[in-house]
Design a protein around this motif. Structure first.
Motif, PDB file in Angstrom:
ATOM      1  N   LEU A 143       0.916  -1.085   0.073  1.00 40.28           N
ATOM      2  CA  LEU A 143       0.146   0.130   0.036  1.00 40.28           C
ATOM      3  C   LEU A 143       0.749   1.293   0.032  1.00 40.28           C
ATOM      4  O   LEU A 143       0.518   2.453  -0.663  1.00 40.28           O
ATOM      5  CB  LEU A 143      -0.979   0.023   1.038  1.00 40.28           C
ATOM      6  CG  LEU A 143      -2.256  -0.939   1.146  1.00 40.28           C
ATOM      7  CD1 LEU A 143      -2.709  -1.031   2.388  1.00 40.28           C
ATOM      8  CD2 LEU A 143      -3.020  -0.296   0.062  1.00 40.28           C
ATOM      9  N   CYS A 144       1.938   1.301   0.724  1.00 37.56           N
ATOM     10  CA  CYS A 144       3.060   2.298   0.725  1.00 37.56           C
ATOM     11  C   CYS A 144       3.548   2.600  -0.611  1.00 37.56           C
ATOM     12  O   CYS A 144       3.600   3.777  -0.919  1.00 37.56           O
ATOM     13  CB  CYS A 144       3.719   2.068   1.922  1.00 37.56           C
ATOM     14  SG  CYS A 144       3.035   2.422   3.667  1.00 37.56           S
ATOM     15  N   ARG A 145       4.041   1.583  -1.083  1.00 35.03           N
ATOM     16  CA  ARG A 145       4.584   1.607  -2.628  1.00 35.03           C
ATOM     17  C   ARG A 145       3.612   2.227  -3.535  1.00 35.03           C
ATOM     18  O   ARG A 145       4.218   2.878  -4.439  1.00 35.03           O
ATOM     19  CB  ARG A 145       5.057   0.328  -2.920  1.00 35.03           C
ATOM     20  CG  ARG A 145       6.171  -0.377  -2.116  1.00 35.03           C
ATOM     21  CD  ARG A 145       6.620  -1.603  -2.321  1.00 35.03           C
ATOM     22  NE  ARG A 145       7.533  -1.711  -3.668  1.00 35.03           N
ATOM     23  CZ  ARG A 145       7.994  -2.590  -4.220  1.00 35.03           C
ATOM     24  NH1 ARG A 145       7.577  -3.944  -3.947  1.00 35.03           N
ATOM     25  NH2 ARG A 145       8.718  -2.734  -5.383  1.00 35.03           N
ATOM     26  N   VAL A 146       2.269   1.850  -3.507  1.00 41.60           N
ATOM     27  CA  VAL A 146       1.481   2.761  -4.455  1.00 41.60           C
ATOM     28  C   VAL A 146       0.689   4.019  -3.850  1.00 41.60           C
ATOM     29  O   VAL A 146      -0.025   4.597  -4.553  1.00 41.60           O
ATOM     30  CB  VAL A 146       0.352   1.693  -4.978  1.00 41.60           C
ATOM     31  CG1 VAL A 146       0.738   0.358  -5.358  1.00 41.60           C
ATOM     32  CG2 VAL A 146      -0.547   1.290  -3.969  1.00 41.60           C
ATOM     33  N   GLY A 147       1.411   4.453  -2.794  1.00 40.32           N
ATOM     34  CA  GLY A 147       1.137   5.804  -2.285  1.00 40.32           C
ATOM     35  C   GLY A 147      -0.183   5.820  -1.469  1.00 40.32           C
ATOM     36  O   GLY A 147      -0.821   7.040  -1.471  1.00 40.32           O
ATOM     37  N   LEU A 148      -0.680   4.709  -0.767  1.00 39.17           N
ATOM     38  CA  LEU A 148      -1.806   4.923  -0.043  1.00 39.17           C
ATOM     39  C   LEU A 148      -1.576   4.474   1.550  1.00 39.17           C
ATOM     40  O   LEU A 148      -0.116   3.944   1.612  1.00 39.17           O
ATOM     41  CB  LEU A 148      -2.696   3.956  -0.266  1.00 39.17           C
ATOM     42  CG  LEU A 148      -3.393   4.131  -1.756  1.00 39.17           C
ATOM     43  CD1 LEU A 148      -4.181   2.914  -2.117  1.00 39.17           C
ATOM     44  CD2 LEU A 148      -4.455   5.348  -1.708  1.00 39.17           C
ATOM     45  N   SER A 149      -1.806   4.743   2.412  1.00 38.21           N
ATOM     46  CA  SER A 149      -1.730   4.737   3.973  1.00 38.21           C
ATOM     47  C   SER A 149      -1.994   3.080   4.352  1.00 38.21           C
ATOM     48  O   SER A 149      -2.972   2.672   3.851  1.00 38.21           O
ATOM     49  CB  SER A 149      -2.221   5.637   4.827  1.00 38.21           C
ATOM     50  OG  SER A 149      -3.637   5.836   4.715  1.00 38.21           O
ATOM     51  N   GLU A 150      -1.414   2.798   5.410  1.00 35.19           N
ATOM     52  CA  GLU A 150      -1.757   1.524   6.079  1.00 35.19           C
ATOM     53  C   GLU A 150      -3.274   1.190   6.379  1.00 35.19           C
ATOM     54  O   GLU A 150      -3.641   0.328   5.994  1.00 35.19           O
ATOM     55  CB  GLU A 150      -0.671   1.403   7.217  1.00 35.19           C
ATOM     56  CG  GLU A 150       0.548   1.084   7.028  1.00 35.19           C
ATOM     57  CD  GLU A 150       1.518   0.795   8.104  1.00 35.19           C
ATOM     58  OE1 GLU A 150       0.917   0.430   9.022  1.00 35.19           O
ATOM     59  OE2 GLU A 150       2.496   0.553   7.949  1.00 35.19           O
ATOM     60  N   ASP A 151      -3.791   2.227   6.979  1.00 37.37           N
ATOM     61  CA  ASP A 151      -5.071   2.379   7.309  1.00 37.37           C
ATOM     62  C   ASP A 151      -6.060   1.977   6.227  1.00 37.37           C
ATOM     63  O   ASP A 151      -7.476   1.706   6.516  1.00 37.37           O
ATOM     64  CB  ASP A 151      -5.524   3.386   8.224  1.00 37.37           C
ATOM     65  CG  ASP A 151      -5.720   4.830   7.300  1.00 37.37           C
ATOM     66  OD1 ASP A 151      -5.371   4.777   6.299  1.00 37.37           O
ATOM     67  OD2 ASP A 151      -5.738   5.795   7.940  1.00 37.37           O
ATOM     68  N   ALA A 152      -5.508   2.132   4.960  1.00 38.24           N
ATOM     69  CA  ALA A 152      -6.634   1.913   3.773  1.00 38.24           C
ATOM     70  C   ALA A 152      -6.917   0.567   3.658  1.00 38.24           C
ATOM     71  O   ALA A 152      -7.943  -0.045   3.092  1.00 38.24           O
ATOM     72  CB  ALA A 152      -5.951   2.421   2.464  1.00 38.24           C
ATOM     73  N   ALA A 153      -6.194  -0.258   4.370  1.00 43.34           N
ATOM     74  CA  ALA A 153      -6.386  -1.992   4.425  1.00 43.34           C
ATOM     75  C   ALA A 153      -7.747  -2.113   4.912  1.00 43.34           C
ATOM     76  O   ALA A 153      -8.300  -3.209   4.594  1.00 43.34           O
ATOM     77  CB  ALA A 153      -5.151  -2.583   5.020  1.00 43.34           C
ATOM     78  N   GLN A 154      -8.315  -1.393   5.798  1.00 44.91           N
ATOM     79  CA  GLN A 154      -9.342  -1.622   6.452  1.00 44.91           C
ATOM     80  C   GLN A 154     -10.675  -1.069   5.926  1.00 44.91           C
ATOM     81  O   GLN A 154     -11.738  -1.329   6.547  1.00 44.91           O
ATOM     82  CB  GLN A 154      -9.413  -1.146   8.010  1.00 44.91           C
ATOM     83  CG  GLN A 154      -8.662  -2.046   8.983  1.00 44.91           C
ATOM     84  CD  GLN A 154      -6.901  -2.099   8.645  1.00 44.91           C
ATOM     85  OE1 GLN A 154      -6.642  -0.991   8.771  1.00 44.91           O
ATOM     86  NE2 GLN A 154      -6.529  -3.224   8.544  1.00 44.91           N
TER      87      GLN A 154
END
Length: 287
Positions: free
Chosen positions: A135-146
């Motif tokens: 997620l970080c590699r594609v420019g999104l934060s960890e909390d996006a996973a939820q």
């Protein structure tokens, strides 16, 4: 010849035929090309040219009527379901529509983790960390996973689709019109991201598009399709700077120019040839 010396992908004399009742339609005829390690091959043509059918044949989603498709020298034209599933460890896909490619009932962390759970089972904590890293590699934060797909924009959803495709570090990614469903302002961001991730991972891309300006930017070589046949091939620079076929020139003429007289002439030429006009102002936004 060892497996390491084979191209990642070889398509040899491919024909794809669809049947509807007694009617048979050849969507692709006698198409050949290969893709080397770390290379991007652009497959370009207007709607109905057969480019997406070729991508589907490689993925096992369309029948191979004639010819051979080889991955690392091994014929993958007629794999069983189990063999095809095993191949997805090394061959992934990014589809055109990020909306329909994500399960709306599952958080996106689940969708990204699914390939890992299938091919590289590991403790939940390890898989979770891999998802966060991607997620970080594609420019999104960890909390996006939820969060769920409906909570993301179109561009963010395509970033999620890219994360899912690349989490296993595949050797080959079939990119089937991966930015055409996005707004022009978002397309350049996603294209730049794909180029950056390719440099990091060394993956090979088959980049399928109707937009020659985008294909030129991303590709090392280009194959131009018309009516299911290859009409021109060469390096990206050769095709873009000095096309030999009228059809390829018409594809290039889709790019807008600041002179309204020239632009009107280009549009008229495309309409006369029966080709649809499309703005590709995105080219100026790609770095």
């Amino acid at each position: 010849m060892s497996a390491e010396q084979h191209p990642v992908l070889e398509v040899e004399n491919l024909a794809v035929e669809y049947r509807r009742g007694r009617r048979r339609t050849r969507a692709v005829e006698n198409v050949s090309f290969d893709i080397a390690d770390g290379e991007t091959l652009g497959l370009v043509g207007e709607s109905g040219s057969g480019k997406s059918t070729i991508g589907k044949a490689i993925l096992g989603l369309a029948p191979v009527t004639e010819g051979i498709i080889r991955y690392r020298g091994t014929d993958v034209s007629s794999l069983t379901r189990a063999q095809r599933r095993a191949l997805t460890r090394d061959v992934q896909v990014i589809f055109q529509d990020p909306h329909s490619s994500l399960d709306p009932t599952k958080p996106i962390g689940y969708s990204i983790a699914e390939p890992v759970q299938i091919h590289e089972p590991a403790p939940k904590a390890v898989v979770r960390e891999r998802v966060y890293e991607m997620l970080c590699r594609v420019g999104l934060s960890e909390d996006a996973a939820q969060r769920f797909p409906a909570q993301f924009s179109g561009g963010q959803k395509q970033r999620i689709a890219i994360a899912r495709a690349l989490i296993l570090a595949p050797k080959l990614v079939v990119c089937d019109e991966p930015v055409s469903a996005l707004d022009l302002s978002i397309q350049a961001e996603v294209i730049n991201l794909m180029a950056e991730l390719q440099r990091e991972t060394g993956a090979s891309y088959l980049f399928i598009s109707h937009d020659l300006s985008i294909v030129h930017y991303l590709s090392d070589r280009i194959v131009v399709l018309k009516g299911g046949h290859v009409v021109e091939r060469g390096s990206a620079e050769e095709i873009y700077r000095d096309p030999q076929q009228d059809y390829t020139r018409l594809l290039l003429d889709a790019a807008p120019v600041p002179d309204p007289v020239v632009q009107a002439r280009r549009t008229a030429a495309r309409e006369k040839a029966g080709l649809s006009a499309r703005t590709d102002a995105i080219a100026s936004s790609i770095r």
